[in-house]
Scaffold this motif. Structure first.
Motif, mmCIF file in Angstrom:
data_model
loop_
_atom_site.group_PDB
_atom_site.id
_atom_site.type_symbol
_atom_site.label_atom_id
_atom_site.label_comp_id
_atom_site.label_asym_id
_atom_site.label_seq_id
_atom_site.Cartn_x
_atom_site.Cartn_y
_atom_site.Cartn_z
ATOM 1 N N CYS A 136 7.181 -0.635 9.780
ATOM 2 C CA CYS A 136 5.852 -1.137 9.416
ATOM 3 C C CYS A 136 5.811 -2.657 9.408
ATOM 4 N N SER A 138 2.848 -4.300 7.825
ATOM 5 C CA SER A 138 1.946 -4.775 6.762
ATOM 6 C C SER A 138 1.893 -3.716 5.670
ATOM 7 N N GLN A 140 -0.766 -2.426 4.395
ATOM 8 C CA GLN A 140 -1.742 -1.407 4.777
ATOM 9 C C GLN A 140 -1.083 -0.361 5.678
ATOM 10 N N GLU A 141 -0.268 -0.859 6.585
ATOM 11 C CA GLU A 141 0.410 0.078 7.490
ATOM 12 C C GLU A 141 1.384 0.966 6.711
ATOM 13 N N THR A 145 0.941 4.880 6.845
ATOM 14 C CA THR A 145 2.044 5.605 7.490
ATOM 15 C C THR A 145 2.661 6.646 6.550
ATOM 16 N N ARG A 247 -9.045 2.725 10.393
ATOM 17 C CA ARG A 247 -7.900 1.824 10.577
ATOM 18 C C ARG A 247 -6.926 2.404 11.598
ATOM 19 N N TYR A 248 -6.302 1.509 12.336
ATOM 20 C CA TYR A 248 -5.408 1.937 13.405
ATOM 21 C C TYR A 248 -4.312 0.891 13.563
ATOM 22 N N HIS A 249 -3.069 1.335 13.549
ATOM 23 C CA HIS A 249 -1.942 0.392 13.666
ATOM 24 C C HIS A 249 -1.198 0.570 14.974
ATOM 25 N N GLU A 254 2.337 -0.608 19.107
ATOM 26 C CA GLU A 254 1.042 -1.268 18.939
ATOM 27 C C GLU A 254 0.971 -2.384 19.980
ATOM 28 N N ALA A 273 4.698 -8.443 13.242
ATOM 29 C CA ALA A 273 3.442 -9.019 12.740
ATOM 30 C C ALA A 273 3.424 -10.523 12.977
ATOM 31 N N ARG A 295 6.570 0.780 16.867
ATOM 32 C CA ARG A 295 6.360 1.389 15.543
ATOM 33 C C ARG A 295 7.362 2.507 15.291
#
Lengths: 385, 291
Positions: A136, A138, A140-141, A145, A247-249, A254, A273, A295
């Motif tokens: 990951c 972030s 949020q991710e 996840t 939301r989409y990672h 990615e 990131a 990812r």
């Protein structure tokens, strides 16, 4: 939906509790401690209704996960570095027993040379255990996840445990705003876990029985097939998540500004990131560079990487080293291209033992590769050796 | 040789000043345990080139890093296993292990049990502060019932290990427990433990005001030291009361932690037996060849 501003560990705890596991066995290790403390706190507030067990080692933590999961309930735990290494035997066991355990691993340096900063050698060395591995970039991710991981792991076409990796301190102890869906929404997304095979007194089965070579091979092949199934399911789950929560990672990778890119940078975790800033700056300078943040290291996104290799030359940054060979991602990227692409691939080892890898360094790494000055596998910015 | 009279001189002789300041908090008992150990070594006049310190993970396991001697800072709970290897490789070395309650009785419990059972010639100095201090205060396997920790916010419900009781039952040659608040007996016990052939366990009740004390209304170091006074009893006094006291007196001391020397015996250790076996087998071989 609410916004929660908190560290990666507390966000992971929130996600784990919202997934409603029945059992969480855990043992503290820096920098994972606040993750399991976060879950313990939800026991106090009443939000976590499952069993929280303080075990006496990480090996025992994974054993307890295996027992609970075999008994047919959703199970979660978290660990880091040496804790993960101590679990190694049980990681194989959980995967071969096809138990959909979900675990967060906070990527921390392996000793000796005691060091608690980020480094991916802990999880990279669990590559062949059969666990699905996410990295990951972030908080949020991390949240998204963890929830998605249960859905993936528990799917009968997969039934493999999932390890969600994120960098020590850079994410584990850094606060970020994270969108938290309502419990009802999570419950709707993640239906109740109903295992087809479990320890059941009315219908007794045995996990871990003796098995002859021919059948064992079938079990291994089935794991491989399931891992291939996961490759298809990960994008489907990501798509569903995007539809519901917006939301989409990314899928297995990615992609960021890859359109028209002549060079594509590949990296994992927090470096992935940080790389976005570098890509923006390089694009401003007119350099055609894009980013593919990996990812999932397992299953390895071979097909996607081959597509990238047909479009551009590749630059790989590894925060790990397979001593005696090279960076693990670098090796696998080259293997994915073998005989099918003429792309040049440049490998860099950077950020071991938690050494900072700022976007300025990532820009330099890209420029060095573009200018044809990069070596085959280079230790970036290594001092005094 | 310069005679050491003060703690300052002792520190200068045995510690690596370059490693200062230590990681220990105010009021921590680990430094006191180190001081007692160094006094014992000084009084024995040991050659530090013949001493190796091994440790695992946790606050107490940082000690070898501060001592100007060979040290092996290993993984969580495994110090005794590593130390067994050191002793096997070079039986002339004096191997001392610094460990904590979490390291020794939690994650490393199995190594402890088997080293004691085999009576391996090691000196284990276990700093027992009832808590995993380094990771922020989780309850340890020696924590008293009812004590508060991050993992036991409403009080510990697990029965604590009596580490000395276990070591004694396993037949360790030397077993003693002292709180750090007693200055003289610990040094004497460490000396005896160091000199003893076979497995020695020195358990020290040592304060952790930061991670244990504060949560248990014992954050003031004086209160923690007083807690040791109020909650410990000499083995001899305990036995006297249990044998001759009335019910009320027995009730009062029933739950106290016993301190003193639990076991002091001479039993041959693993390496001695191994050596004997080797000699016997080799002798057999030689005499057999002669025929």
């Amino acid at each position: 939906m609410t916004i929660m501003i908190d560290t990666g560990n507390y966000i992971a705890a929130k996600a784990a509790v919202m997934a409603r596991p029945a059992v969480v066995p855990a043992y503290p290790i820096t920098p994972q401690t606040t993750l399991v403390e976060g879950i313990a706190n939800y026991v106090k507030t009443g939000e976590f209704k499952g069993e929280y067990i303080c075990v006496e080692s990480e090996h025992s933590a994974m054993c307890a996960c295996i027992g609970a999961s075999a008994a047919g309930v959703r199970t979660f735990t978290g660990t880091s570095s040496h804790g993960l290494l101590l679990m190694h035997e049980m990681l194989h066991w959980a995967a071969l027993a096809r138990l959909p355990i979900v675990m967060c691993n906070i990527n921390r340096t392996v000793g000796p040379g005691w060091n608690i900063w980020p480094d991916e050698n802990d999880s990279i060395s669990q590559r062949d255990t059969g666990w699905i591995q996410f990295y990951c970039s972030s908080n949020q991710e991390i949240f998204d996840t963890v929830i998605q991981a249960f859905k993936l792991a528990e799917n009968e076409k997969v039934l493999l445990p999932v390890m969600i990796n994120y960098n020590a301190f850079i994410l584990s102890h850094t606060s970020m705003p994270v969108e938290i869906p309502k419990q009802k929404e999570i419950d709707d997304f993640l239906s109740k876990y109903k295992p087809r095979w479990k320890l059941d007194v009315d219908n007794p089965i045995t996990f871990g029985n003796i098995i002859l070579p021919a059948d064992y091979e079938k079990i291994r092949k089935d794991m491989q097939n399931s891992s291939e199934n996961a490759k298809k399911l990960i994008p489907e789950i990501a798509k569903e998540w995007k539809k519901i929560f917006g939301r989409y990672h990314g899928d297995l990778i990615e992609k960021y500004r890859c359109d028209g890119a002549e060079y594509i940078l590949l990296a994992m975790g927090a470096i992935g990131a940080e790389s976005k800033v570098a890509i923006d700056n390089l694009r401003k300078e007119g350099l055609k560079v894009g980013l593919a943040r990996v990812r999932t290291f397992r299953p390895f996104p071979k097909e996607e990487i081959l597509k990238l290799g047909k479009q551009a030359d590749l630059i790989v940054i590894d925060r790990n080293i397979s001593v005696g060979s090279e960076g693990a991602l670098f090796s696998e990227v080259k293997a994915a291209l073998y005989d099918k692409s003429d792309a040049k691939v440049y490998g860099f080892i950077a950020g071991l033992g938690g050494k900072d890898v700022p976007y300025t360094d990532i820009e330099k790494i890209c420029k060095k590769s573009i200018n044809g000055k990069a070596k085959d596998c280079e230790w970036y910015n290594l001092e005094g050796v | 040789m310069v005679e050491i009279k003060t703690a300052e001189e002792l520190n200068k002789k045995y510690l690596r000043e370059g490693m200062w300041p230590t990681i220990f908090c105010n009021g921590c008992g680990i430094g006191v345990v180190l001081e007692y150990t160094l006094w014992a070594i000084e009084e024995l006049g040991w050659d530090m080139d013949k001493v190796v310190f091994a440790s695992g993970i946790g606050c107490s396991s940082r000690l070898p890093g501060y001592i100007n001697a060979d040290g092996l800072h290993t993984t969580h709970g495994r110090a005794i296993a590593f130390a067994t290897g050191i002793k096997a490789a070079n039986p002339d070395l004096n191997v001392v292990i610094f460990t904590g309650d979490g390291d020794c009785s939690g994650i490393g419990g199995n190594h402890f049990i088997h080293a004691a059972r085999r009576n391996i010639d090691l000196t284990v100095i276990m700093v027992n502060n009832f808590v995993y201090g380094m990771t922020g205060g989780q309850s340890s396997p020696t924590a008293p019932i009812g004590s508060v920790a991050t993992t036991a916010p409403y009080g510990n419900i697990e029965h604590p290990f009596d580490i000395c009781g276990i070591a004694k039952a396993l037949g360790a040659n030397y077993v003693a427990r002292w709180p750090v608040s007693h200055p003289y007996q610990p040094i004497k016990s460490v000396k005896e433990g160091l000199q003893k052939k076979g497995f020695s366990l020195l358990e020290f009740l040592a304060p952790c005001p930061t991670a244990y004390g504060r949560r248990n209304k014992l954050g003031d170091i004086k209160k923690l030291w007083k807690w040791y006074d109020d909650n410990t009893i000499l083995i001899e006094d305990y036995e006297k009361t249990m044998n001759y006291g009335n019910e009320k007196e027995k009730e009062e001391i029933k739950n106290k932690i016993q301190i003193g020397v639990f076991q002091d015996i001479e039993k041959s250790g693993f390496f001695e037996e191994y050596e004997k076996l080797m000699m016997m087998l080799q002798e057999k071989k030689t005499t057999g060849e002669k025929k």
